[in-house]
Design an enzyme around this catalytic site. Structure first.
Site, PDB file in Angstrom:
ATOM      1  N   GLY A  28       0.800  -1.219   0.000  1.00 48.00           N
ATOM      2  CA  GLY A  28       0.000   0.000   0.000  1.00 48.00           C
ATOM      3  C   GLY A  28       0.836   1.274   0.000  1.00 48.00           C
ATOM      4  O   GLY A  28       2.069   1.234   0.122  1.00 48.00           O
ATOM      5  N   HIS A  29       0.154   2.396  -0.133  1.00 45.59           N
ATOM      6  CA  HIS A  29       0.849   3.689  -0.215  1.00 45.59           C
ATOM      7  C   HIS A  29       1.604   4.010   1.067  1.00 45.59           C
ATOM      8  O   HIS A  29       1.155   3.714   2.152  1.00 45.59           O
ATOM      9  CB  HIS A  29      -0.100   4.830  -0.593  1.00 45.59           C
ATOM     10  CG  HIS A  29      -1.336   4.969   0.216  1.00 45.59           C
ATOM     11  ND1 HIS A  29      -2.231   5.973   0.008  1.00 45.59           N
ATOM     12  CD2 HIS A  29      -1.858   4.230   1.217  1.00 45.59           C
ATOM     13  CE1 HIS A  29      -3.232   5.854   0.830  1.00 45.59           C
ATOM     14  NE2 HIS A  29      -3.037   4.809   1.583  1.00 45.59           N
TER      15      HIS A  29
END
Lengths: 342, 342, 342
Positions: free
Chosen positions: A235-236
């Site tokens: 994920g970011h």
């Protein structure tokens, strides 16, 4: 194409016990023929030494006497890998830039690169020496790719993605798609634009169809020599260290920090905003919702230390029986108390 | 490129406390420099207010006195997102239809569309105004794409797929592959042809390498403003409502109906032919095998209400100990009964 | 385009009860109109017979009297599938080799193949008669593809991959990426080159974005008529039998052997070097760490027989209560013993 066994021994720096021979290739103990080299690394396969047809076996000194020819090794699996390298050949046969590739005039592609048909390189992207882009690769504007990288077919680097030297991106990898950032409001779900990037170190390998999202701000990063398997989601704003091994179908949620030398087994999942220390090992399907200090080996959901997890696993199937026994105890105790009161 | 802070405040409709300044960008409290705006949304980060170098902070009135300059907000995370939008720029720089794209003469591509090299648009497909197709996109025959959509590289729409306006499809998305429909028979596994389609509403975002299968008959549908993360699988004939948030690696089996405003956390899995009510929230790795009424928050496998699940999780690691204690109780009770009988 | 119901009955070899009619298509009981055929296979939908508007229904003799027109079938779901086939049409409309495809002069593409723009076929690859390659497909050097296969957009076959006849590869499939083979050493993580290949039988279907890795040595193999769903991961040197059904997001680790007629439900995970016998069924999210003998139906982590698993699932939510009751029992028993001693 055949090589002499003595030459291979010399190249690997291993002691050859037995006569020289021509070597056609490398194979498992079970499948190897008399012109092939095999190896013994896992004690489970010792019984196969008796029946293998392999012309030579890479093994420890203990087993050298049990095979026709031995290449004596202190680390047979590693030396097997080195031996395989001698027979490996790169995929793809093209060199240079194919006329059916599309390279923006403002991109800089170094000498010695190979760009296949249908690969696209955007404005201001930089591609280092000797890097190979297979068909269908997309390199967005302002990306930077180091030297000696291989991007297999349909690998995608969205704008601004940076990768180091000697990286391997397998087919269908997507780096730098938008992170999953939304705010539910009374007037609908609002998107938080993701304006950060992805930065990958050197000597990193990323498996087929794995996705690593761009940061909302700043960078999502993966350290040097980390190896990531297929269909993994990162994920970011995740910050992952170096020398990690991340097995297939693992998911790591946004903003989590992962140390160096971390191993995550298949289908493990990590919540966001956590800190996973150096040298942590997570078992398959582990579900992590809390920080993990360095050096721990954890399993299960919620992840606990391995010993507790293994004991819990062994008790799980007894649960229905435990429930019955608990009910019986309650009944018996009630009867006993009843009797005692009389 | 710099903007004045006062202009940003005016544009966002926020009250500026402190002197005006030039703003270079947006960043986290930890990383922001004196020419950047940051934000405070999560109470966990309050301690960082003391040390942040940010030139200005979007925060609630309560904290406005603790920072150099404040943009006072009732919903700092949302206004941070709106502020980021001011600094975001679209990916890709091309406009118009590139000569290395391939568009069937019987397709209709509206004015103002951008079609990158190596994108393919099939017969009778319709692409709405201002939509952008990156390299490697495939739009099958009879597809319909609304206005203002972005299809990032290698996004695939199989024949007949319909998507609304302002949708974002990240790289490697596959819409409309055949659903998994087979009948085992005594003469082998027979394929049920999948002749339905996929229909996606407007303002929908779909993450990288996510797959949504075509219906066997009728449609697989996703409602307006639903946001789907990477590597999610949605089976044939699923009917998903609007305003849902579906996190990475979730799998939803065929024919399941999902209401509006449903949230599913990472790696959750839903069996087929179920009904998940409006506003349901599923925890990470939840395994759902039964219908869930509207409004429930559920976790675990089998999914149960969140309170029960959290209590179960806390007991799980005690299971081995419970087993020992149960055995001891049985022994003690037997001894006691023995004694009582004497 | 309409067909006569009597012609369809004849073509399927089914007995028609009721008057003839024109048939426009096939649909569910719920959605079918008076010019459509529907079917009843699942007893759950019997109540819909009263309200369906379907012009005709494929059903068993038992229900033939309850519908306007019946096509009487011993296996309604199978005959429904056969009926759907009459209305299905292939995706894609191109034939021949498009000038924007790129085929190496040393590849052999049989007569009657279709090769879309932006497909790439490498040196010495062989493509059998009637096979269709959609845009963005990559067929590496020395690959072999049988007759009548369909490779949907962006399917990737790395060098040396072999697939049989009549296979369907959905969009984004990756066959033959490197297996995940690394040796951690004191001087860093070393890659074991993966020099084996992937061999897929005939009549195999592989779902969108699924990945099957090449073997380190020898082959990773999938047997005839096995059907694999989307986003599945199959590791290097897995040997999978024929007629298997592998549902979405399953992961199978390296060197595991899977028999024939095995079914694995969604998100199941199998460790490496195991043996899964013929006819085994694994429930959703099952986690398998041990060999499974033929014919077993298993569920849970660790996977146990279905009966035990279902009972365990039903006890799980009672765990917090069990813990309290256990504590109470201990207390009561202690009091009782105390009393008994006095």
């Amino acid at each position: 194409m055949a090589r002499r066994l003595s030459d291979i021994a010399a190249e690997l720096g291993l002691d050859l016990r037995g006569e020289d021979m021509d070597v056609a290739g490398v194979n498992t103990l079970e499948a190897a023929g008399p012109d092939e080299i095999s190896f013994l690394a896992n004690p489970k396969y010792v019984p196969q030494l008796a029946s293998t047809r392999a012309g030579a076996v890479i093994c420890s000194a203990d087993f050298a006497g049990e095979v026709k020819r031995a290449l004596v090794s202190d680390n047979p699996y590693l030396d097997f890998g080195r031996c395989v390298s001698l027979f490996a050949k790169a995929q793809g046969t093209l060199s240079g830039v194919h006329p059916m590739a599309c390279i923006d005039p403002a991109a800089r592609v170094a000498e010695g690169c190979t760009v296949y048909p249908f690969a696209y390189i955007g404005p201001r992207a930089v591609v280092g020496e000797g890097t190979v882009l297979f068909p269908g690769c997309y390199v967005g504007e302002d990306c930077s790719i180091g030297r000696g990288c291989i991007l297999y077919p349909n690998a995608v680097l969205m704008a601004g993605t940076v990768i180091g030297d000697e990286c391997i991106l397998h087919a269908g990898v997507v780096l730098g798609a938008d992170g999953f950032g939304f705010v539910p409001t009374s007037f609908g779900i609002q998107k938080i634009p993701q304006i950060g990037t992805v930065q990958i170190g050197s000597d990193v390998e990323i498996g087929a169809n794995t996705t690593i999202d761009r940061a909302v701000l700043g960078v999502t990063s993966v350290g040097d020599s980390t190896k990531i398997d297929n269909l993994v989601q990162i994920g970011h704003n995740v910050q992952m260290g170096g020398q990690c091994l991340i097995i297939s179908q693992v998911g790591i949620s946004g903003s989590t920090k992962v140390g160096n030398n971390v191993t995550m087994a298949g289908q493990a999942g990590i919540a966001g905003h956590l800190s996973i220390g150096d040298g942590v090992t997570l078992g398959p399907k582990a579900g992590v919702a809390k920080d993990i200090p360095a050096g721990q080996t954890m399993g299960g959901t919620p992840a606990v230390d391995k010993g507790t997890y293994m004991r819990t696993l062994s008790v799980m199937p007894k649960l229905p029986d435990m429930y019955k026994r608990l009910q019986r105890l309650e009944k018996e105790l009630a009867e006993l108390k009843n009797g005692a009161e009389k």
